[in-house]
Design a protein around this motif. Sequence first.
Motif, PDB file in Angstrom:
ATOM      1  N   PHE A 154       0.851  -1.191   0.000  1.00 49.82           N
ATOM      2  CA  PHE A 154       0.000   0.000   0.000  1.00 49.82           C
ATOM      3  C   PHE A 154       0.883   1.236   0.000  1.00 49.82           C
ATOM      4  O   PHE A 154       1.778   1.370   0.832  1.00 49.82           O
ATOM      5  N   ASP A 155       0.633   2.157  -0.953  1.00 51.59           N
ATOM      6  CA  ASP A 155       1.495   3.335  -1.069  1.00 51.59           C
ATOM      7  C   ASP A 155       0.745   4.447  -1.787  1.00 51.59           C
ATOM      8  O   ASP A 155      -0.386   4.272  -2.250  1.00 51.59           O
ATOM      9  N   VAL A 156       1.412   5.569  -1.925  1.00 49.92           N
ATOM     10  CA  VAL A 156       0.905   6.665  -2.738  1.00 49.92           C
ATOM     11  C   VAL A 156       0.971   6.210  -4.192  1.00 49.92           C
ATOM     12  O   VAL A 156       1.943   5.576  -4.605  1.00 49.92           O
ATOM     13  N   SER A 157      -0.056   6.505  -4.959  1.00 49.04           N
ATOM     14  CA  SER A 157      -0.105   6.085  -6.354  1.00 49.04           C
ATOM     15  C   SER A 157       1.024   6.750  -7.154  1.00 49.04           C
ATOM     16  O   SER A 157       1.214   7.958  -7.059  1.00 49.04           O
ATOM     17  N   PRO A 158       1.747   5.985  -7.953  1.00 51.75           N
ATOM     18  CA  PRO A 158       2.784   6.590  -8.788  1.00 51.75           C
ATOM     19  C   PRO A 158       2.186   7.427  -9.928  1.00 51.75           C
ATOM     20  O   PRO A 158       2.877   8.218 -10.547  1.00 51.75           O
ATOM     21  N   TYR A 159       0.901   7.261 -10.173  1.00 50.77           N
ATOM     22  CA  TYR A 159       0.224   8.000 -11.241  1.00 50.77           C
ATOM     23  C   TYR A 159      -0.319   9.345 -10.773  1.00 50.77           C
ATOM     24  O   TYR A 159      -0.485  10.258 -11.564  1.00 50.77           O
ATOM     25  N   ASN A 160      -0.629   9.458  -9.469  1.00 54.87           N
ATOM     26  CA  ASN A 160      -1.221  10.679  -8.925  1.00 54.87           C
ATOM     27  C   ASN A 160      -0.890  10.742  -7.436  1.00 54.87           C
ATOM     28  O   ASN A 160      -1.379   9.914  -6.667  1.00 54.87           O
ATOM     29  N   LYS A 161      -0.095  11.702  -7.022  1.00 60.27           N
ATOM     30  CA  LYS A 161       0.374  11.794  -5.630  1.00 60.27           C
ATOM     31  C   LYS A 161      -0.755  12.048  -4.632  1.00 60.27           C
ATOM     32  O   LYS A 161      -0.583  11.861  -3.440  1.00 60.27           O
ATOM     33  N   GLY A 162      -1.934  12.455  -5.108  1.00 56.42           N
ATOM     34  CA  GLY A 162      -3.078  12.673  -4.231  1.00 56.42           C
ATOM     35  C   GLY A 162      -3.930  11.433  -4.058  1.00 56.42           C
ATOM     36  O   GLY A 162      -4.963  11.468  -3.396  1.00 56.42           O
ATOM     37  N   ARG A 163      -3.522  10.332  -4.645  1.00 57.34           N
ATOM     38  CA  ARG A 163      -4.282   9.082  -4.598  1.00 57.34           C
ATOM     39  C   ARG A 163      -3.414   7.959  -4.044  1.00 57.34           C
ATOM     40  O   ARG A 163      -2.208   8.082  -3.925  1.00 57.34           O
ATOM     41  N   ALA A 164      -4.061   6.837  -3.725  1.00 53.76           N
ATOM     42  CA  ALA A 164      -3.356   5.688  -3.151  1.00 53.76           C
ATOM     43  C   ALA A 164      -3.456   4.497  -4.085  1.00 53.76           C
ATOM     44  O   ALA A 164      -4.314   4.439  -4.964  1.00 53.76           O
ATOM     45  N   ILE A 165      -2.559   3.548  -3.862  1.00 54.41           N
ATOM     46  CA  ILE A 165      -2.582   2.305  -4.633  1.00 54.41           C
ATOM     47  C   ILE A 165      -2.310   1.139  -3.685  1.00 54.41           C
ATOM     48  O   ILE A 165      -1.478   1.231  -2.780  1.00 54.41           O
ATOM     49  N   LEU A 166      -3.058   0.069  -3.874  1.00 51.39           N
ATOM     50  CA  LEU A 166      -2.852  -1.180  -3.151  1.00 51.39           C
ATOM     51  C   LEU A 166      -2.559  -2.238  -4.202  1.00 51.39           C
ATOM     52  O   LEU A 166      -3.373  -2.469  -5.094  1.00 51.39           O
ATOM     53  N   VAL A 167      -1.381  -2.844  -4.118  1.00 44.74           N
ATOM     54  CA  VAL A 167      -0.975  -3.865  -5.077  1.00 44.74           C
ATOM     55  C   VAL A 167      -1.022  -5.213  -4.368  1.00 44.74           C
ATOM     56  O   VAL A 167      -0.326  -5.431  -3.377  1.00 44.74           O
ATOM     57  N   LEU A 168      -1.865  -6.108  -4.870  1.00 48.24           N
ATOM     58  CA  LEU A 168      -2.004  -7.462  -4.347  1.00 48.24           C
ATOM     59  C   LEU A 168      -1.440  -8.395  -5.411  1.00 48.24           C
ATOM     60  O   LEU A 168      -2.024  -8.538  -6.487  1.00 48.24           O
TER      61      LEU A 168
ATOM     62  N   LEU B 209      -8.070 -10.502   3.588  1.00 50.60           N
ATOM     63  CA  LEU B 209      -8.827  -9.267   3.379  1.00 50.60           C
ATOM     64  C   LEU B 209     -10.328  -9.493   3.559  1.00 50.60           C
ATOM     65  O   LEU B 209     -11.089  -8.546   3.622  1.00 50.60           O
ATOM     66  N   SER B 210     -10.755 -10.747   3.624  1.00 49.61           N
ATOM     67  CA  SER B 210     -12.182 -11.045   3.587  1.00 49.61           C
ATOM     68  C   SER B 210     -12.873 -11.059   4.945  1.00 49.61           C
ATOM     69  O   SER B 210     -14.084 -10.902   5.005  1.00 49.61           O
ATOM     70  N   THR B 211     -12.145 -11.250   6.024  1.00 50.24           N
ATOM     71  CA  THR B 211     -12.781 -11.276   7.346  1.00 50.24           C
ATOM     72  C   THR B 211     -11.985 -10.443   8.337  1.00 50.24           C
ATOM     73  O   THR B 211     -10.767 -10.303   8.213  1.00 50.24           O
ATOM     74  N   THR B 212     -12.684  -9.917   9.311  1.00 50.27           N
ATOM     75  CA  THR B 212     -12.047  -9.101  10.340  1.00 50.27           C
ATOM     76  C   THR B 212     -11.034  -9.922  11.128  1.00 50.27           C
ATOM     77  O   THR B 212     -10.001  -9.403  11.541  1.00 50.27           O
ATOM     78  N   LYS B 213     -11.322 -11.198  11.332  1.00 50.64           N
ATOM     79  CA  LYS B 213     -10.416 -12.078  12.080  1.00 50.64           C
ATOM     80  C   LYS B 213      -9.009 -12.062  11.473  1.00 50.64           C
ATOM     81  O   LYS B 213      -8.013 -12.004  12.178  1.00 50.64           O
ATOM     82  N   TYR B 214      -8.936 -12.105  10.154  1.00 49.83           N
ATOM     83  CA  TYR B 214      -7.642 -12.138   9.483  1.00 49.83           C
ATOM     84  C   TYR B 214      -7.118 -10.738   9.161  1.00 49.83           C
ATOM     85  O   TYR B 214      -5.925 -10.484   9.274  1.00 49.83           O
ATOM     86  N   SER B 215      -7.989  -9.845   8.718  1.00 46.92           N
ATOM     87  CA  SER B 215      -7.512  -8.518   8.320  1.00 46.92           C
ATOM     88  C   SER B 215      -6.952  -7.732   9.495  1.00 46.92           C
ATOM     89  O   SER B 215      -6.103  -6.867   9.319  1.00 46.92           O
ATOM     90  N   SER B 216      -7.390  -8.043  10.706  1.00 48.99           N
ATOM     91  CA  SER B 216      -6.860  -7.354  11.881  1.00 48.99           C
ATOM     92  C   SER B 216      -5.393  -7.706  12.139  1.00 48.99           C
ATOM     93  O   SER B 216      -4.708  -7.016  12.877  1.00 48.99           O
ATOM     94  N   LYS B 217      -4.908  -8.764  11.518  1.00 47.94           N
ATOM     95  CA  LYS B 217      -3.511  -9.167  11.670  1.00 47.94           C
ATOM     96  C   LYS B 217      -2.583  -8.404  10.721  1.00 47.94           C
ATOM     97  O   LYS B 217      -1.370  -8.499  10.819  1.00 47.94           O
ATOM     98  N   LEU B 218      -3.170  -7.664   9.782  1.00 45.28           N
ATOM     99  CA  LEU B 218      -2.381  -6.923   8.798  1.00 45.28           C
ATOM    100  C   LEU B 218      -2.100  -5.527   9.316  1.00 45.28           C
ATOM    101  O   LEU B 218      -2.992  -4.846   9.805  1.00 45.28           O
ATOM    102  N   SER B 219      -0.859  -5.089   9.198  1.00 47.98           N
ATOM    103  CA  SER B 219      -0.500  -3.731   9.609  1.00 47.98           C
ATOM    104  C   SER B 219       0.676  -3.249   8.772  1.00 47.98           C
ATOM    105  O   SER B 219       1.309  -4.024   8.060  1.00 47.98           O
ATOM    106  N   GLY B 220       0.945  -1.966   8.865  1.00 50.07           N
ATOM    107  CA  GLY B 220       2.037  -1.399   8.093  1.00 50.07           C
ATOM    108  C   GLY B 220       1.603  -1.101   6.676  1.00 50.07           C
ATOM    109  O   GLY B 220       0.419  -1.054   6.362  1.00 50.07           O
TER     110      GLY B 220
END
Length: 184
Positions: A80-94, A109-120
């Motif tokens: 997850f980062d700032v979009s290289p195409y537009n600095k005012g937008r974000a990009i998530l690459v999976l 990404l589908s359930t809170t049980k697992y997504s809560s383990k993701l950070s950074g």
Amino acid sequence: MGNDMEYNNGELTVIEEKNFSSKYHNMNLIVYGTPQRNKVIKELNSKLWFKYNKNYSSFEGSEKLYLTEPYASNIASFQFDVSPYNKGRAILVLTSPKDDILLKSLMFLSTTKYSSKLSGDSVLIDTYGNIKNFKFKKEDNKSLKDKFNIIETNTKVFLGFIGLFLIFSATAVVLYYFKNKRFK
């Protein structure tokens, strides 16, 4: 995915990679796929924290983690980062070098049980479901004025109304207090 999204009035557009063009650069983006099936992943490779090797069969290491085979070719990466195409937008690459590993990683990404383990701002997930979280971006040290200038006009107007409401409310409470204090 879409959990807790009852009141989202935003717009979601799904584009196949073959139809992706510069007209979508002004949007927040989620780019999904393997480099073999999605040319946008190949285009973004130089901007990723965990980059692919030359033949896109595995990830290379970074300053945060040294990757070796077979681990480097059997993981999925969420970045997850700032979009290289537009600095005012974000990009998530999976992405992952293998379709099956990428598909398995989506459960995080589908359930809170697992997504809560993701950070950074970057995550590596292996075939066994082990997660490694990374923080590549440093904290934003922009001044309040700079942050305010980045905000969209609609948000500025909304913040202005909230500020005026709070000022009027505080004034009303103070005036009410002084009025009732005199007659006691």
